[in-house]
Design an enzyme around this catalytic site. Sequence first.
Site, PDB file in Angstrom:
ATOM      1  N   SER A   1       0.852  -1.203   0.000  1.00  0.00           N
ATOM      2  CA  SER A   1       0.000   0.000   0.000  1.00  0.00           C
ATOM      3  C   SER A   1       0.877   1.240   0.000  1.00  0.00           C
ATOM      4  CB  SER A   1      -0.863  -0.020   1.258  1.00  0.00           C
ATOM      5  OG  SER A   1      -1.498   1.226   1.421  1.00  0.00           O
TER       6      SER A   1
ATOM      7  N   TYR B   1      -2.123  -0.705  10.214  1.00  0.00           N
ATOM      8  CA  TYR B   1      -2.125  -1.086   8.794  1.00  0.00           C
ATOM      9  C   TYR B   1      -0.800  -0.693   8.138  1.00  0.00           C
ATOM     10  CZ  TYR B   1      -3.659  -1.148   3.869  1.00  0.00           C
ATOM     11  OH  TYR B   1      -3.771  -1.383   2.527  1.00  0.00           O
TER      12      TYR B   1
HETATM   13  N1  LIG Z   1      -8.533  -0.621  -2.280  1.00  0.00           N
HETATM   14  C1  LIG Z   1      -7.528   0.245  -2.294  1.00  0.00           C
HETATM   15  O1  LIG Z   1      -7.678   1.421  -2.670  1.00  0.00           O
HETATM   16  C2  LIG Z   1      -6.152  -0.194  -1.851  1.00  0.00           C
HETATM   17  C3  LIG Z   1      -5.146   0.777  -1.766  1.00  0.00           C
HETATM   18  C4  LIG Z   1      -3.867   0.371  -1.380  1.00  0.00           C
HETATM   19  C5  LIG Z   1      -3.616  -0.964  -1.127  1.00  0.00           C
HETATM   20  N2  LIG Z   1      -4.623  -1.883  -1.213  1.00  0.00           N
HETATM   21  C6  LIG Z   1      -4.273  -3.295  -0.957  1.00  0.00           C
HETATM   22  O2  LIG Z   1      -4.803  -4.065  -2.035  1.00  0.00           O
HETATM   23  C7  LIG Z   1      -5.220  -5.354  -1.564  1.00  0.00           C
HETATM   24  C8  LIG Z   1      -6.679  -5.580  -1.913  1.00  0.00           C
HETATM   25  O3  LIG Z   1      -7.409  -4.510  -1.359  1.00  0.00           O
HETATM   26  P1  LIG Z   1      -8.996  -4.446  -1.418  1.00  0.00           P
HETATM   27  O4  LIG Z   1      -9.369  -3.036  -1.114  1.00  0.00           O
HETATM   28  O5  LIG Z   1      -9.470  -5.108  -2.664  1.00  0.00           O
HETATM   29  O6  LIG Z   1      -9.345  -5.339  -0.146  1.00  0.00           O
HETATM   30  P2  LIG Z   1     -10.775  -5.846   0.386  1.00  0.00           P
HETATM   31  O7  LIG Z   1     -11.868  -5.514  -0.575  1.00  0.00           O
HETATM   32  O8  LIG Z   1     -10.885  -5.374   1.786  1.00  0.00           O
HETATM   33  O9  LIG Z   1     -10.547  -7.421   0.349  1.00  0.00           O
HETATM   34  C9  LIG Z   1      -9.639  -7.997   1.214  1.00  0.00           C
HETATM   35  C10 LIG Z   1      -9.696  -9.473   0.972  1.00  0.00           C
HETATM   36  O10 LIG Z   1      -8.845 -10.089   1.952  1.00  0.00           O
HETATM   37  C11 LIG Z   1      -9.588 -11.160   2.493  1.00  0.00           C
HETATM   38  N3  LIG Z   1      -9.133 -11.535   3.823  1.00  0.00           N
HETATM   39  C12 LIG Z   1      -9.190 -10.819   4.972  1.00  0.00           C
HETATM   40  N4  LIG Z   1      -8.709 -11.559   5.983  1.00  0.00           N
HETATM   41  C13 LIG Z   1      -8.356 -12.761   5.461  1.00  0.00           C
HETATM   42  C14 LIG Z   1      -7.817 -13.950   5.997  1.00  0.00           C
HETATM   43  N5  LIG Z   1      -7.549 -14.095   7.305  1.00  0.00           N
HETATM   44  N6  LIG Z   1      -7.570 -14.993   5.168  1.00  0.00           N
HETATM   45  C15 LIG Z   1      -7.850 -14.893   3.842  1.00  0.00           C
HETATM   46  N7  LIG Z   1      -8.368 -13.803   3.280  1.00  0.00           N
HETATM   47  C16 LIG Z   1      -8.633 -12.746   4.085  1.00  0.00           C
HETATM   48  C17 LIG Z   1     -11.041 -10.706   2.492  1.00  0.00           C
HETATM   49  O11 LIG Z   1     -11.876 -11.826   2.625  1.00  0.00           O
HETATM   50  P3  LIG Z   1     -13.363 -11.745   3.275  1.00  0.00           P
HETATM   51  O12 LIG Z   1     -14.249 -11.289   2.132  1.00  0.00           O
HETATM   52  O13 LIG Z   1     -13.616 -13.138   3.727  1.00  0.00           O
HETATM   53  O14 LIG Z   1     -13.299 -10.737   4.389  1.00  0.00           O
HETATM   54  C18 LIG Z   1     -11.102 -10.041   1.130  1.00  0.00           C
HETATM   55  O15 LIG Z   1     -11.337 -10.994   0.118  1.00  0.00           O
HETATM   56  C19 LIG Z   1      -4.954  -5.349  -0.058  1.00  0.00           C
HETATM   57  O16 LIG Z   1      -3.716  -5.963   0.205  1.00  0.00           O
HETATM   58  C20 LIG Z   1      -4.906  -3.866   0.304  1.00  0.00           C
HETATM   59  O17 LIG Z   1      -4.111  -3.630   1.435  1.00  0.00           O
HETATM   60  C21 LIG Z   1      -5.889  -1.517  -1.560  1.00  0.00           C
END
Ligand SMILES: NC(=O)c1ccc[n+]([C@@H]2O[C@H](COP(=O)([O-])OP(=O)(O)OC[C@H]3O[C@@H](n4cnc5c(N)ncnc54)[C@H](OP(=O)(O)O)[C@@H]3O)[C@@H](O)[C@H]2O)c1
Length: 305
Positions: A147, A167
């Site tokens: 991130s 985080y």
């Molecule tokens: N969205 C952004 O703007 C953004 C920006 C910077 C970085 N990121 C990074 O990009 C990645 C994806 O982000 P996102 O926003 O798409 O995330 P998200 O929608 O919150 O999805 C997170 C995923 O991780 C899963 N998860 C959580 N705990 C888990 C566990 N113990 N075992 C297995 N899976 C687990 C969740 O499953 P459940 O559905 O079961 O909860 C979900 O499928 C992350 O690493 C995040 O830090 C995102």
Amino acid sequence: MATHTSKNNSRIALITGGTKGIGFAVARQLAEKGIEVLIGSRDEIKGETAAEQLASENLPVTYILIDVTNHSTIDLAVTEVANAYGRLDILINNSSLCLKEPRPSELTLDMIRQHFEVNFFGTFAVTKAFLPLLRQSSAGRIVNVSSDLGSFYFHETSRESKLQCGYSTSKVALNMFTHQLAKDLKGTRIKVNACIPGSLTTTELTAHHSHSIEIATKSIIFLATLSDDGPTGKFFGQDCEEDKCFLKLSSLEPIRVLVTQFSRKSSFSSITNVGSIHQQVDYIKKQYEALDILINNTIIAFQIV
Ligand SMILES: NC(=O)c1ccc[n+]([C@@H]2O[C@H](COP(=O)([O-])OP(=O)(O)OC[C@H]3O[C@@H](n4cnc5c(N)ncnc54)[C@H](OP(=O)(O)O)[C@@H]3O)[C@@H](O)[C@H]2O)c1
């Protein structure tokens, strides 16, 4: 794991937390490139549903149970992939936890631990467990989805920097793990990189402005499909340019003063023992009334053999 769509020569990718958000979008794009995708999910119903949605579009996608904080599901997943394919080509560590956090000074140990459990220890455990299968690949690729909040440079320069200590620190640790593992694996066919995906509004805490799916996933797809002469051990921005994450570390001023006095005059026996920490706080209150500088100097280090 559900029945496989094929056992041909296509590349095999596993995405943790692939049922929604960026992970799901990456699953679709890799599958559209002919890569066989295993959508990792800790929830069977969500996993099945996500995989079925893509499979119904004739994409080579199946679901695999994997909770990154649960070692038995990780071990089972490794066994299933080993039996089905005998190797893994691409591991995308995408799962993450991002809770609403209080200010760092008010953050609880439990909350910081929860972030580390998923974002760092979970990624570490999954990577470690799948490493033997990645070694069997002719071009193993590990992508650690980090991130902008894991970048010192970002926090120092961007107005969008936020106080999200649990985080952010878990992602910093992930970046350093990426760097260390890549160095360790230099000379093998495995490349390990971390990246910042583009912004996508997936929870109330993530981006307030969303990029398109293509931009949100660009750096992950780039690193998952790197050619053999591509980089390893680097941290990439959403534009696939190397991020300046570590450069600004040198701007931290050296801190001295109280640490020697603090440790010499005290009997700070164990930082993992809450009782001992409280005793120490009481002692310092009585002796000095205040503490000016706390240097967390304790480490544990093992020699790698
Ligand atoms: N969205 C952004 O703007 C953004 C920006 C910077 C970085 N990121 C990074 O990009 C990645 C994806 O982000 P996102 O926003 O798409 O995330 P998200 O929608 O919150 O999805 C997170 C995923 O991780 C899963 N998860 C959580 N705990 C888990 C566990 N113990 N075992 C297995 N899976 C687990 C969740 O499953 P459940 O559905 O079961 O909860 C979900 O499928 C992350 O690493 C995040 O830090 C995102």
